[in-house]
Design a protein around this motif. Structure first.
Motif, short mmCIF file in Angstrom:
data_model
loop_
_atom_site.label_atom_id
_atom_site.label_comp_id
_atom_site.label_asym_id
_atom_site.label_seq_id
_atom_site.Cartn_x
_atom_site.Cartn_y
_atom_site.Cartn_z
N PRO A 64 34.44 17.58 22.15
CA PRO A 64 35.92 17.46 22.36
C PRO A 64 36.02 16.05 23.14
N THR A 65 35.15 15.74 24.06
CA THR A 65 35.63 14.44 24.70
C THR A 65 35.35 13.16 24.07
N PHE A 66 34.57 12.97 23.19
CA PHE A 66 34.22 11.57 22.75
C PHE A 66 35.12 11.22 21.36
N TYR A 67 35.34 9.84 21.17
CA TYR A 67 35.95 9.39 20.17
C TYR A 67 35.14 8.96 18.95
N PHE A 68 35.35 9.75 18.10
CA PHE A 68 34.54 9.63 16.69
C PHE A 68 35.41 8.85 15.89
N LEU A 69 34.38 7.94 14.97
CA LEU A 69 34.88 7.15 13.91
C LEU A 69 33.96 7.08 12.81
N ASN A 70 34.62 6.63 11.63
CA ASN A 70 33.63 6.54 10.55
C ASN A 70 33.35 5.16 10.15
N MET A 71 32.09 4.63 10.73
CA MET A 71 31.75 3.25 10.45
C MET A 71 31.29 3.19 8.90
N GLY A 85 28.05 -13.53 8.59
CA GLY A 85 28.22 -14.66 7.90
C GLY A 85 29.28 -14.34 6.73
N GLY A 86 30.06 -13.65 6.94
CA GLY A 86 31.02 -13.31 5.85
C GLY A 86 30.45 -12.74 4.50
N GLN A 87 29.10 -12.16 4.40
CA GLN A 87 28.42 -11.44 3.49
C GLN A 87 28.07 -10.30 3.80
N ALA A 88 28.52 -9.30 3.17
CA ALA A 88 28.27 -7.68 3.44
C ALA A 88 26.91 -7.44 3.22
N LEU A 89 26.41 -6.51 4.31
CA LEU A 89 24.95 -6.45 4.23
C LEU A 89 24.72 -5.19 3.35
N PRO A 90 23.48 -5.21 2.78
CA PRO A 90 23.28 -4.18 1.74
C PRO A 90 22.86 -2.91 2.30
N ILE A 91 23.99 -2.03 3.01
CA ILE A 91 23.69 -0.88 3.91
C ILE A 91 24.89 0.18 3.26
N PRO A 92 24.14 1.07 2.52
CA PRO A 92 24.83 2.37 2.11
C PRO A 92 25.87 3.01 3.30
N ALA A 93 27.25 3.05 3.13
CA ALA A 93 28.12 3.63 3.93
C ALA A 93 27.42 5.04 4.66
N SER A 94 26.66 5.78 3.58
CA SER A 94 26.14 7.09 4.10
C SER A 94 25.26 6.95 5.49
N PRO A 110 18.36 2.43 13.25
CA PRO A 110 17.11 1.60 13.22
C PRO A 110 17.08 0.71 11.79
N SER A 111 17.58 1.32 10.66
CA SER A 111 17.66 0.73 9.36
C SER A 111 18.70 -0.28 9.59
N VAL A 112 19.69 0.09 10.03
CA VAL A 112 20.88 -0.95 9.78
C VAL A 112 20.79 -2.12 10.94
N TYR A 113 20.10 -1.92 12.21
CA TYR A 113 19.62 -2.95 13.11
C TYR A 113 18.76 -3.83 12.36
N ALA A 114 17.61 -3.54 11.83
CA ALA A 114 16.79 -4.27 11.12
C ALA A 114 17.36 -4.89 9.81
N THR A 115 18.36 -4.42 8.91
CA THR A 115 19.08 -5.42 8.48
C THR A 115 19.75 -6.53 9.02
N LEU A 116 20.49 -5.93 10.05
CA LEU A 116 21.29 -6.95 10.93
C LEU A 116 20.42 -8.01 11.32
N ARG A 117 19.57 -7.78 11.81
CA ARG A 117 18.40 -8.80 12.45
C ARG A 117 17.97 -9.69 11.63
N SER A 118 17.52 -9.18 10.22
CA SER A 118 17.08 -10.16 9.31
C SER A 118 17.97 -11.01 8.76
N ALA A 119 19.28 -10.86 8.45
CA ALA A 119 20.20 -11.61 7.93
C ALA A 119 20.67 -12.65 9.19
#
Length: 458
Positions: A304-311, A317-326, A346-355
């Motif tokens: 109950p302490t933490f603040y949870f969001l749905n990212m 660069g204005g282009q959506a990364l090919p990452i499923p919301a899931s 890890p997979s999200v960071y790898a995609t961000l880093r590549s772009a």
């Protein structure tokens, strides 16, 4: 307008950022253009700034406006401490145990280790008459605690005199049989029928003492006569000369919950882009600006302490990364005031880093620095075009990250992508304070939502 009370803070962050040597240009075609002569050293001067809302100041304890003497830390030292905090958060988020008997705890002897610091400090008053105490504040903690006399030979050095309960006419220890004692989700014990708390952090720092209540004074008009807190008799670790910690989580014992009848379980803050300029923290429903978009605040009854969001996604660069919301859904995402650098799957960071690397291919690659593996040497550069980064959340909320949340200056000439990947896919996504800078971040707990309003520190 309702007569709600506000808590205003001046927030000064440590500066390893581009400051006066940068001229921000137009944000066109997904890039931010700026002029850089060099990457400056941390700011040495304090620039005051006034806001319309009166209240208390909160500053970064390593910034030039810090009232805590002798507090210095390099960017890399702060990042190392940030790693300790992230490890602690991940352990709290994945540990399903709630209450532990005090006799089952072995207190680690980590004398001289560094507290998983939150870096932000605020001065509030305890007791009658009130004694000013400078505390770190943290959205990832509920229990507020301060060091108290007698220390039984185990108190760390702090800036102000250690609080003496016998000097306060309103101080009262709570009994083990009290309803308040049963609300502790931390370790509970008894000493002569008095409720005893124990709290420990990821680096081995810990605090043990009596669970008590006394008057808390935030401002002259915001006074709470029966505030529940820990009165620490034995405290181990380096807490940076502060007197303790102020909990801004959403659990029942947090400052937000205990002041709900007056302040409505709503607060907001803005973190400025540099340590030489102030930001603010306000409490009360009137802090919500009109026309702002909100994302749902998710509930987790086990934590109950933490603040949870749905990212839901990211853009470079204005282009959506090919990452499923899931990808962000398991185990999930929290927003945290005390974590410095956002941690991604890890997979999200790898995609961000590549772009990001592709967008920065015209610049000289530098060696990795600490946890940062995407760094550039800007020696001799004039104009620099840096791709924008956007964080997307449920409800169509897009957060266009400030430049200070995209590039971290590791030295006067080297800048690194200011994100990091988690070690494994089972770790939580954490939105750190560096990526929150310049936004008015509104926590409307009563309404079950969190909002981001750009230009909050302007």
């Amino acid at each position: 307008m309702a007569n709600h009370s506000y808590l205003l803070v001046s927030l000064l962050l440590f500066s390893s950022l581009f400051s006066h040597s940068i001229v921000f240009g137009a944000n066109t075609d997904g890039y931010r253009v700026l002029t850089v002569q060099s990457l400056p050293l941390p700011a040495e001067s304090c620039t005051s700034k006034e806001y319309k809302k009166p209240g208390l100041k909160i500053i970064h304890k390593y910034g030039p406006c810090s009232p805590i003497s002798g507090q210095k830390a390099t960017t890399l030292e702060i990042i190392q401490r940030d790693e300790s905090r992230v490890n602690w958060l991940q352990s709290q988020l994945t540990d399903d145990s709630s209450r532990v008997d005090v006799q089952d705890i072995t207190v680690p002897a980590y004398l001289g280790t560094s507290f998983r610091t939150t870096n932000y400090i605020v001065t509030v008053g305890f007791g009658t008459p009130k004694k000013d105490m400078t505390l770190e504040f943290d959205t990832g903690s509920d229990l507020t605690w301060i060091q108290c006399q007698p220390c039984a030979g185990s108190c760390y050095p702090q800036q102000q005199p250690i609080f003496n309960p016998s000097d306060s006419s309103s101080y009262l220890n709570l009994s083990c049989s009290s309803t308040q004692c049963s609300q502790l989700s931390l370790v509970i014990g008894c000493s002569s029928s008095t409720c005893v708390y124990f709290t420990a952090y990821g680096d081995g720092s810990n605090s043990t003492g009596f669970f008590a209540k006394d008057t808390l004074s935030l401002t002259q008009s915001d006074v709470f006569p029966s505030f529940l807190f820990g009165c620490g008799q034995q405290n181990t670790g380096l807490f940076g000369n502060t007197a303790g910690l102020l909990g801004l989580g959403q659990g029942v014992l947090s400052l937000v919950s205990q002041t709900a009848s007056k302040l409505g379980r709503v607060f907001s803050y803005c973190l400025p882009p540099t340590s030489s300029s102030p930001g603010y923290l306000t409490l009360g429903p009137d802090t919500i600006p009109s026309g702002i978009k909100f994302t749902p605040l998710l509930k987790n009854v086990n934590r109950p302490t933490f603040y949870f969001l749905n990212m839901t996604g990211m853009s470079v660069g204005g282009q959506a990364l090919p990452i499923p919301a899931s990808t962000f859904a398991s185990p999930g995402t929290i927003i945290d005031s005390g974590t410095v650098i956002s941690r991604l799957p890890p997979s999200v960071y790898a995609t961000l880093r590549s772009a990001f690397r592709q967008a920065m291919s015209n610049y000289t690659v530098a060696a990795p620095v600490s946890i940062f593996d995407t760094c550039y040497d800007f020696s001799g550069q004039g104009d620099i075009s840096v791709p924008t980064i956007t964080l997307s959340f449920e409800g169509g909320v897009d957060v266009l990250v400030d430049f200070s949340g995209i590039i971290l200056a590791a030295s006067q000439t080297v800048g690194c992508l200011a994100f990091a990947g988690n070690v494994n896919a089972g770790s939580w996504t954490i939105i750190g304070n560096r990526q929150q800078r310049t936004f008015d971040v509104i926590y409307d707990i009563a309404g079950g939502r969190v909002g981001f309003s750009p230009g909050g520190c302007s």
